[in-house]
Enzyme design. Sequence first.
Site, PDB file in Angstrom:
ATOM      1  N   LYS A 201       0.835  -1.193   0.000  1.00 60.99           N
ATOM      2  CA  LYS A 201       0.000   0.000   0.000  1.00 60.99           C
ATOM      3  C   LYS A 201       0.871   1.245   0.000  1.00 60.99           C
ATOM      4  O   LYS A 201       1.606   1.491   0.955  1.00 60.99           O
ATOM      5  CB  LYS A 201      -0.918   0.056   1.232  1.00 60.99           C
ATOM      6  CG  LYS A 201      -1.959   1.185   1.140  1.00 60.99           C
ATOM      7  CD  LYS A 201      -2.667   1.442   2.466  1.00 60.99           C
ATOM      8  CE  LYS A 201      -1.859   2.367   3.349  1.00 60.99           C
ATOM      9  NZ  LYS A 201      -1.766   3.758   2.805  1.00 60.99           N
ATOM     10  N   GLU A 276      11.022   1.134   9.694  1.00 59.78           N
ATOM     11  CA  GLU A 276      11.995   2.209   9.464  1.00 59.78           C
ATOM     12  C   GLU A 276      11.258   3.493   9.768  1.00 59.78           C
ATOM     13  O   GLU A 276      10.353   3.897   9.035  1.00 59.78           O
ATOM     14  CB  GLU A 276      12.510   2.163   8.023  1.00 59.78           C
ATOM     15  CG  GLU A 276      13.752   3.003   7.796  1.00 59.78           C
ATOM     16  CD  GLU A 276      13.438   4.423   7.371  1.00 59.78           C
ATOM     17  OE1 GLU A 276      13.455   5.307   8.263  1.00 59.78           O
ATOM     18  OE2 GLU A 276      13.182   4.638   6.191  1.00 59.78           O
ATOM     19  N   CYS A 310      13.747  11.127   6.188  1.00 56.87           N
ATOM     20  CA  CYS A 310      13.866  10.611   7.550  1.00 56.87           C
ATOM     21  C   CYS A 310      15.259  10.834   8.125  1.00 56.87           C
ATOM     22  O   CYS A 310      15.417  10.955   9.341  1.00 56.87           O
ATOM     23  CB  CYS A 310      13.498   9.135   7.592  1.00 56.87           C
ATOM     24  SG  CYS A 310      14.461   8.110   6.458  1.00 56.87           S
ATOM     25  N   GLU A 407      10.707  15.798  15.265  1.00 59.75           N
ATOM     26  CA  GLU A 407      10.941  15.704  13.823  1.00 59.75           C
ATOM     27  C   GLU A 407       9.977  16.631  13.086  1.00 59.75           C
ATOM     28  O   GLU A 407       8.765  16.435  13.137  1.00 59.75           O
ATOM     29  CB  GLU A 407      10.753  14.264  13.346  1.00 59.75           C
ATOM     30  CG  GLU A 407      11.099  14.070  11.877  1.00 59.75           C
ATOM     31  CD  GLU A 407      10.992  12.623  11.434  1.00 59.75           C
ATOM     32  OE1 GLU A 407      11.822  12.191  10.604  1.00 59.75           O
ATOM     33  OE2 GLU A 407      10.080  11.916  11.900  1.00 59.75           O
TER      34      GLU A 407
END
Length: 503
Positions: A201, A276, A310, A407
Amino acid sequence: MNEVTTIDRTQREYSDAVKKALARAPQLFINGEWVDSSGDETIDVEDPSSGAIISKFVEATDKDIDRAVAAAKAAFEDGRWRNLPPVAREKIMHRLADLIEANADEFAELEAIDVGKPKGMAAAVDVPGAAAHFRYMAGWAGKIGGETQAPYSMPGGMMFAYTVKEPVGVCAQIVPWNFPLLMACLKIAPVLASGCTTVLKPAEQTSLTALRLADLVAEAGVPAGVVNIVTGYGHTAGDRMVKHPDVDKVAFTGSTEIGKLINRNATDTLKHVTLELGGKSPVVVMPDVDVAETAPGVAGAIFFNSGQVCVAGSRLYAHKSVFDKVVEGMAETAPFWAPRPSLDPEAHMGPLVSKEQHDRVMGYIEAGKRDGASVLMGGDAPSDAGYYVNPTILTDVNPQMSVVREEIFGPVVVAQRFEDLNDVVREANDTQYGLAAGVWTKDASAAHQIASKLQAGTVWVNCHAMIDPALPFGGYKESGVGHEQGRLGLEAYLETKTVMMKL
């Protein structure tokens, strides 16, 4: 900054190939065919360079997901893929890489208008990287094997013992919106090499290239049901995939928050899980650097892909003796990184992926200002049309600020001075994350010493965000579980079976 404010941000016209892709009926790729959803809900495709709605795709129902998982299970159980000679699987994977390269321009444009990244960047990074993952993992298809092992507690000649490696089974793979094609191929490649099957997906914000990839999966000769591609929201379609009893493994790339939720949900059936997740990567600049080379490199570490990476170098620690020169050198790159429409041939940075992400990033910048941070560069949105944010450098920050701890996932770096090496390593490690880090120095000894102390899955020296299919990628702490890429990435899709035979 005049160069930043006078840019024409009108999106360019799409190519005929892309117009054709956008005009396709919203469908799902299940069991080797394009099929209609059991429901009638769709999700809009938006071009973040303009904010315009340009297409639609399916919002998959639970029934759709069940159908895709059933196809993957049937394909795994009857061995139509895993029982092929490894040389045949390897050839098909190389054929798939060939097809990606043959359609490279279309993929680059689709990725650009879907994510907002410059087409030139997608052509140079995303598309070649996608093909490379298939080529690298194809080589492993014929090199998977176990070993013989003499038992420790039994007399010699009594037992013959060996191990075999077997594919784990049906995989649910969920990929993020920042590198949709690259991440889809990174996920699918070890599935094909190991003999597993998958339901993949793509992110609900960026599904165009994954859908186009499905065409090539079929054209390359991958048997029906081995790779199924479904579209929909994470909290519905993704959740159904993670909880499905016939799914044996889950692989997810995305935020730490969602990764924790997926890990909890997968625990009910003890599925194999690789995650991850997020990062807040430190970049340490030592006093011996050549600032003229380092400053642009450090700027690229955070402004590449609009900071939506990331491993983005979002926390800069520069030695006090070079701090001012480094941040001034970064500020001089503002015209280069000035955000432009994704199809502008002069673009090096595009808009953020969505209004939601734009508002999130601007919210962090405003929070930083309220907390006392100074804006050395950027800090504003240059256009009302599209989701642009100017490259931003914040100084006068402290570790308690949200801009330092959380983040942001945008083109925002927090710059801090340091004097003592032990202090900067401690500050660099003072985070819940541990995905990546960078060190800039001419001293090889210092580079090794710092790298050994940084709590990060990857440490770059005098470069940043250099990713290669042969090298394992994973995070420490709350940045992930397990590894992708390299041999470790393949082994995440394999079970180990021990066989003992009495002689």
